[in-house]
Design a protein around this motif. Structure first.
Motif, PDB file in Angstrom:
ATOM      1  N   LYS A 118      39.303  36.424  55.437  1.00 23.41           N
ATOM      2  CA  LYS A 118      38.506  37.571  55.037  1.00 23.41           C
ATOM      3  C   LYS A 118      38.952  38.014  53.650  1.00 23.41           C
ATOM      4  N   PRO A 119      38.007  38.195  52.711  1.00 21.94           N
ATOM      5  CA  PRO A 119      38.389  38.677  51.380  1.00 21.94           C
ATOM      6  C   PRO A 119      38.992  40.080  51.482  1.00 21.94           C
ATOM      7  N   LYS A 120      40.025  40.320  50.693  1.00 18.84           N
ATOM      8  CA  LYS A 120      40.684  41.619  50.692  1.00 18.84           C
ATOM      9  C   LYS A 120      40.503  42.341  49.358  1.00 18.84           C
ATOM     10  N   SER A 121      40.837  41.667  48.253  1.00 20.93           N
ATOM     11  CA  SER A 121      40.727  42.290  46.936  1.00 20.93           C
ATOM     12  C   SER A 121      39.266  42.525  46.563  1.00 20.93           C
ATOM     13  N   SER A 122      39.016  43.638  45.901  1.00 22.27           N
ATOM     14  CA  SER A 122      37.668  43.933  45.403  1.00 22.27           C
ATOM     15  C   SER A 122      37.606  43.852  43.884  1.00 22.27           C
ATOM     16  N   THR A 123      38.712  43.441  43.261  1.00 22.07           N
ATOM     17  CA  THR A 123      38.790  43.494  41.795  1.00 22.07           C
ATOM     18  C   THR A 123      39.090  42.144  41.158  1.00 22.07           C
ATOM     19  N   SER A 124      39.060  41.064  41.926  1.00 25.52           N
ATOM     20  CA  SER A 124      39.360  39.744  41.376  1.00 25.52           C
ATOM     21  C   SER A 124      38.110  38.880  41.352  1.00 25.52           C
ATOM     22  N   ALA A 125      38.024  38.005  40.345  1.00 30.14           N
ATOM     23  CA  ALA A 125      36.843  37.158  40.189  1.00 30.14           C
ATOM     24  C   ALA A 125      36.605  36.262  41.394  1.00 30.14           C
ATOM     25  N   ILE A 126      37.670  35.849  42.053  1.00 29.50           N
ATOM     26  CA  ILE A 126      37.547  34.903  43.153  1.00 29.50           C
ATOM     27  C   ILE A 126      36.970  35.545  44.425  1.00 29.50           C
ATOM     28  N   THR A 127      37.022  36.868  44.497  1.00 31.58           N
ATOM     29  CA  THR A 127      36.514  37.558  45.693  1.00 31.58           C
ATOM     30  C   THR A 127      35.346  38.502  45.427  1.00 31.58           C
ATOM     31  N   LYS A 128      35.102  38.851  44.189  1.00 34.24           N
ATOM     32  CA  LYS A 128      34.051  39.834  43.869  1.00 34.24           C
ATOM     33  C   LYS A 128      32.683  39.431  44.392  1.00 34.24           C
ATOM     34  N   GLY A 129      32.388  38.140  44.371  1.00 31.53           N
ATOM     35  CA  GLY A 129      31.063  37.687  44.772  1.00 31.53           C
ATOM     36  C   GLY A 129      30.930  37.372  46.244  1.00 31.53           C
ATOM     37  N   LEU A 130      31.972  37.663  47.027  1.00 27.07           N
ATOM     38  CA  LEU A 130      31.954  37.321  48.444  1.00 27.07           C
ATOM     39  C   LEU A 130      31.554  38.508  49.311  1.00 27.07           C
ATOM     40  N   GLU A 131      30.867  38.218  50.382  1.00 25.47           N
ATOM     41  CA  GLU A 131      30.526  39.255  51.355  1.00 25.47           C
ATOM     42  C   GLU A 131      31.759  39.609  52.179  1.00 25.47           C
ATOM     43  N   ASP A 132      31.716  40.780  52.780  1.00 25.89           N
ATOM     44  CA  ASP A 132      32.814  41.252  53.620  1.00 25.89           C
ATOM     45  C   ASP A 132      32.662  40.657  55.022  1.00 25.89           C
ATOM     46  N   ARG A 133      33.049  39.388  55.146  1.00 25.06           N
ATOM     47  CA  ARG A 133      32.912  38.668  56.415  1.00 25.06           C
ATOM     48  C   ARG A 133      33.961  37.573  56.485  1.00 25.06           C
ATOM     49  N   ALA A 134      33.998  36.860  57.591  1.00 18.14           N
ATOM     50  CA  ALA A 134      34.936  35.750  57.768  1.00 18.14           C
ATOM     51  C   ALA A 134      34.357  34.472  57.148  1.00 18.14           C
ATOM     52  N   GLN A 165      43.031  37.345  53.731  1.00 10.40           N
ATOM     53  CA  GLN A 165      43.875  37.474  54.909  1.00 10.40           C
ATOM     54  C   GLN A 165      43.295  36.631  56.031  1.00 10.40           C
ATOM     55  N   TYR A 166      44.167  36.049  56.837  1.00  6.94           N
ATOM     56  CA  TYR A 166      43.726  35.302  58.013  1.00  6.94           C
ATOM     57  C   TYR A 166      43.106  36.269  59.015  1.00  6.94           C
ATOM     58  N   CYS A 167      41.999  35.852  59.614  1.00  9.66           N
ATOM     59  CA  CYS A 167      41.275  36.733  60.536  1.00  9.66           C
ATOM     60  C   CYS A 167      40.635  35.894  61.636  1.00  9.66           C
ATOM     61  N   ASP A 168      39.941  36.557  62.559  1.00  9.34           N
ATOM     62  CA  ASP A 168      39.184  35.817  63.570  1.00  9.34           C
ATOM     63  C   ASP A 168      37.752  35.587  63.070  1.00  9.34           C
ATOM     64  N   ALA A 169      36.932  34.957  63.869  1.00  9.26           N
ATOM     65  CA  ALA A 169      35.576  34.585  63.454  1.00  9.26           C
ATOM     66  C   ALA A 169      34.699  35.784  63.157  1.00  9.26           C
ATOM     67  N   GLU A 170      35.078  36.957  63.679  1.00 10.28           N
ATOM     68  CA  GLU A 170      34.312  38.181  63.441  1.00 10.28           C
ATOM     69  C   GLU A 170      34.857  38.979  62.258  1.00 10.28           C
ATOM     70  N   GLY A 171      35.913  38.474  61.627  1.00  9.55           N
ATOM     71  CA  GLY A 171      36.471  39.164  60.465  1.00  9.55           C
ATOM     72  C   GLY A 171      37.554  40.171  60.777  1.00  9.55           C
ATOM     73  N   ASN A 172      38.064  40.155  62.005  1.00  9.80           N
ATOM     74  CA  ASN A 172      39.147  41.069  62.377  1.00  9.80           C
ATOM     75  C   ASN A 172      40.500  40.470  61.992  1.00  9.80           C
ATOM     76  N   VAL A 173      41.240  41.189  61.170  1.00 10.26           N
ATOM     77  CA  VAL A 173      42.561  40.723  60.742  1.00 10.26           C
ATOM     78  C   VAL A 173      43.564  41.094  61.831  1.00 10.26           C
ATOM     79  N   VAL A 174      43.902  40.119  62.659  1.00  6.55           N
ATOM     80  CA  VAL A 174      44.766  40.365  63.815  1.00  6.55           C
ATOM     81  C   VAL A 174      45.907  39.354  63.818  1.00  6.55           C
ATOM     82  N   GLU A 175      47.030  39.748  64.401  1.00  5.58           N
ATOM     83  CA  GLU A 175      48.241  38.939  64.359  1.00  5.58           C
ATOM     84  C   GLU A 175      48.066  37.573  65.015  1.00  5.58           C
TER      85      GLU A 175
END
Length: 227
Positions: A118-134, A165-175
């Motif tokens: 799941k993308p975390k940063s909102s200020t980097s070129a590598i993540t700016k164009g990505l949706e908030d999903r897994a 961050q590593y997450c599940d298929a629904e985008g939940n960042v869980v241990e």
């Protein structure tokens, strides 16, 4: 945009990266050799995955002293773009370009499988164009557990340097979706200047229709759209 892909002794993802950049994304790519001392005018340097110098001593520790790396470090310190994937991320953490270290997986085993990011940063070129999903991206590493001391981790968080961050298929960042024990499920970080990127998962291995997964291509497209 002119990319340069570095090959070290033991690199095994350099051709995958070149194929993705040239064929899937239509970019110009310069092949760089570890003994080169010239970046040949590239705008963006990529350090691919593999086992540079057999991962002796510590992954990335020897490659960091290759002749080409002096130029890569200068490029990054001068604001040039650099990306390290898997072993490339390990190499960058051995230089002044990226904080932290990649330690042995907490399982003490090599792990090769698809994971979700799941993308975390909102200020980097590598993540700016990505949706908030897994995003489904494969990993293949034995030393991918991101670690940094408390003060460094605070700085990384305060400066929005966590890329994925590593997450599940629904985008939940869980241990229980953390494959290697990385602090805060970290799968990738950037530097304070947001021009150097490191990530353990392999987006170049998920960027072609023949692989039935193009989530990785979206990561490269974000870079191209936002630089």
């Amino acid at each position: 945009m002119k990319f340069g892909v570095v090959t070290f002794p033991g690199s095994n993802c350099d051709q995958d990266m070149i194929y993705t950049l040239e064929t899937s994304l239509g970019q110009k790519v310069e092949r760089l050799w570890h003994k080169d001392t010239d970046l040949k005018g590239v705008d963006f340097v990529v350090l691919p995955g593999g086992f540079s110098y057999g991962d002796y001593l510590r992954s990335g520790a020897i490659a960091r002293f290759s002749p080409i790396m002096s130029e890569v470090v200068k490029h990054g310190q001068n604001g040039g773009f650099v990306m390290g994937v898997c072993n490339g991320f390990q190499i960058l953490c051995e230089t002044p370009l990226l904080d932290g270290a990649l330690l042995h997986n907490n399982s003490q085993k090599f792990i090769c499988k698809n994971v979700f990011l799941k993308p975390k940063s909102s200020t980097s070129a590598i993540t700016k164009g990505l949706e908030d999903r897994a995003y489904k991206i494969p990993i293949a590493h034995g030393e991918g557990r991101f670690y940094a001391p408390d003060d460094m981790m605070k700085s990384i968080q305060d400066n929005d340097q966590i890329l994925f961050q590593y997450c599940d298929a629904e985008g939940n960042v869980v241990e229980n979706e953390n494959p290697n024990g990385s602090l805060l499920n970290i799968a990738g970080i950037t530097n304070k200047g947001k021009n150097v990127f490191g990530m353990m998962p392999h987006p170049e291995r998920a960027a072609d229709d023949n692989l039935y997964n193009t989530d990785g291509k979206l990561i490269f497209e974000s870079i191209l759209e936002n630089i």
